[in-house]
Motif scaffolding. Structure first.
Motif, PDB file in Angstrom:
ATOM      1  N   ARG A  87     -13.928 -10.978 -23.493  1.00  0.00           N
ATOM      2  CA  ARG A  87     -15.391 -11.110 -23.448  1.00  0.00           C
ATOM      3  C   ARG A  87     -15.772 -12.367 -22.662  1.00  0.00           C
ATOM      4  NH1 ARG A  87     -16.476 -12.159 -28.871  1.00  0.00           N
ATOM      5  NH2 ARG A  87     -16.665 -14.404 -28.503  1.00  0.00           N
ATOM      6  N   ILE A  88     -16.604 -12.201 -21.669  1.00  0.00           N
ATOM      7  CA  ILE A  88     -17.102 -13.353 -20.911  1.00  0.00           C
ATOM      8  C   ILE A  88     -18.400 -13.825 -21.561  1.00  0.00           C
ATOM      9  CG2 ILE A  88     -17.983 -14.152 -18.690  1.00  0.00           C
ATOM     10  CD1 ILE A  88     -16.068 -12.231 -17.344  1.00  0.00           C
ATOM     11  N   ASP A  89     -18.352 -15.004 -22.146  1.00  0.00           N
ATOM     12  CA  ASP A  89     -19.488 -15.544 -22.890  1.00  0.00           C
ATOM     13  C   ASP A  89     -19.866 -16.915 -22.343  1.00  0.00           C
ATOM     14  OD1 ASP A  89     -17.375 -17.147 -23.837  1.00  0.00           O
ATOM     15  OD2 ASP A  89     -17.096 -15.870 -25.593  1.00  0.00           O
ATOM     16  N   LYS A  90     -20.781 -17.584 -23.022  1.00  0.00           N
ATOM     17  CA  LYS A  90     -21.271 -18.864 -22.509  1.00  0.00           C
ATOM     18  C   LYS A  90     -20.181 -19.922 -22.504  1.00  0.00           C
ATOM     19  CE  LYS A  90     -23.249 -20.668 -26.885  1.00  0.00           C
ATOM     20  NZ  LYS A  90     -22.737 -19.606 -27.768  1.00  0.00           N
ATOM     21  N   LEU A 138     -12.201 -16.368 -27.136  1.00  0.00           N
ATOM     22  CA  LEU A 138     -10.746 -16.324 -27.033  1.00  0.00           C
ATOM     23  C   LEU A 138     -10.325 -15.984 -25.612  1.00  0.00           C
ATOM     24  CD1 LEU A 138      -9.799 -14.312 -30.257  1.00  0.00           C
ATOM     25  CD2 LEU A 138      -9.342 -16.734 -29.842  1.00  0.00           C
ATOM     26  N   SER A 139      -9.338 -16.711 -25.103  1.00  0.00           N
ATOM     27  CA  SER A 139      -8.762 -16.377 -23.804  1.00  0.00           C
ATOM     28  C   SER A 139      -7.308 -16.824 -23.801  1.00  0.00           C
ATOM     29  CB  SER A 139      -9.542 -17.045 -22.666  1.00  0.00           C
ATOM     30  OG  SER A 139      -9.554 -18.451 -22.813  1.00  0.00           O
ATOM     31  N   PHE A 140      -6.551 -16.360 -22.800  1.00  0.00           N
ATOM     32  CA  PHE A 140      -5.130 -16.708 -22.747  1.00  0.00           C
ATOM     33  C   PHE A 140      -4.632 -16.660 -21.306  1.00  0.00           C
ATOM     34  CE2 PHE A 140      -5.550 -12.192 -23.514  1.00  0.00           C
ATOM     35  CZ  PHE A 140      -4.577 -11.584 -22.751  1.00  0.00           C
ATOM     36  N   TYR A 141      -3.470 -17.258 -21.082  1.00  0.00           N
ATOM     37  CA  TYR A 141      -2.932 -17.429 -19.735  1.00  0.00           C
ATOM     38  C   TYR A 141      -1.500 -16.930 -19.618  1.00  0.00           C
ATOM     39  CZ  TYR A 141      -6.615 -21.009 -18.990  1.00  0.00           C
ATOM     40  OH  TYR A 141      -7.792 -21.687 -18.870  1.00  0.00           O
ATOM     41  N   ASP A 142      -1.207 -16.261 -18.493  1.00  0.00           N
ATOM     42  CA  ASP A 142       0.180 -16.117 -18.091  1.00  0.00           C
ATOM     43  C   ASP A 142       0.390 -17.104 -16.930  1.00  0.00           C
ATOM     44  OD1 ASP A 142      -0.893 -14.903 -15.813  1.00  0.00           O
ATOM     45  OD2 ASP A 142      -0.176 -12.895 -16.301  1.00  0.00           O
TER      46      ASP A 142
END
Length: 217
Positions: free
Chosen positions: A117-120, A105-109
């Protein structure tokens, strides 16, 4: 018919499989000398290398139409925007983490890309978009009300997981958001008002142009 303006998608159209503008495309666009607006699901900072390489000064469209911006040296100048409701974005991230803990999961402003979490999957995406990512707890971000969320991104190479999260979001039928799968491994959530067609319409109106015919590559 005389062509006065060019609109182009990035991934799968203007960019090659490595996420780069080919020398041939760069030369062709320079030779035609027509104004160009990029239309992309990417964030403006992920478009910047292409904007710089092509020396673009025209309005650009990011976040699937959620943002129309004027490129500037330091930061994009917002011309039109449509963000996800802030409280809804926070709740969505909480629910998705609860039900799909293995999905990235990630998101942007407007200026940054965030993840807990930094994953593959994140590392894979970074190779394509060349964008630095800020690692933080979402609760920290959502405790500050002045923020905006343009896009939530879900990444997984597990096709069964992708199908499951697609089905989950479809059954929730949340008003005010748009859910689009941009690649086999990537699902993007934006405002329901974030449509590439809206971005195109905005630029056409600003440039006093009329779209006579549309080609989809």
């Amino acid at each position: 018919m005389t062509i006065h303006y060019i609109f182009s998608d990035l991934d799968g159209t203007l960019l090659n499989s490595a996420g780069q503008v080919s020398v041939a495309n760069q030369k062709a666009l320079a030779a035609c000398k027509l104004p160009l607006t990029l239309v992309s699901a990417r964030a403006p900072q992920e478009m910047q290398s292409v904007i710089t390489k092509l020396n673009l000064t025209t309005p650009q469209i990011a976040f699937n139409g959620g943002l129309v911006f004027q490129p500037q040296a330091d930061k994009p100048a917002v011309l039109s925007k449509s963000t996800i409701d802030f409280t809804l974005a926070g709740r969505l991230l909480t629910v998705l983490k609860l039900y799909f803990p293995q999905i990235s999961l990630s998101f942007y402003d407007l200026h940054n890309w965030y993840t807990e979490r930094i994953d593959k999957e994140i590392r894979y995406a970074q190779k394509l978009n060349q964008q630095p990512i800020t690692q933080l707890q979402p609760a920290t971000f959502f405790s500050q009300r002045h923020h905006e969320v343009f896009k939530i991104m879900l990444l997984t190479f597990d096709l069964n997981q992708m199908a499951a999260v697609n089905d989950f979001l479809a059954k929730l039928a949340i008003a005010g958001i748009s859910v689009q799968q941009s690649a086999s491994y990537c699902l993007e959530i934006t405002s329901a008002q974030a449509k590439k067609s809206r971005g195109l319409k905005y630029v056409l109106q600003q440039e006093h142009l009329t779209a006579i015919m549309t080609y989809r590559c």
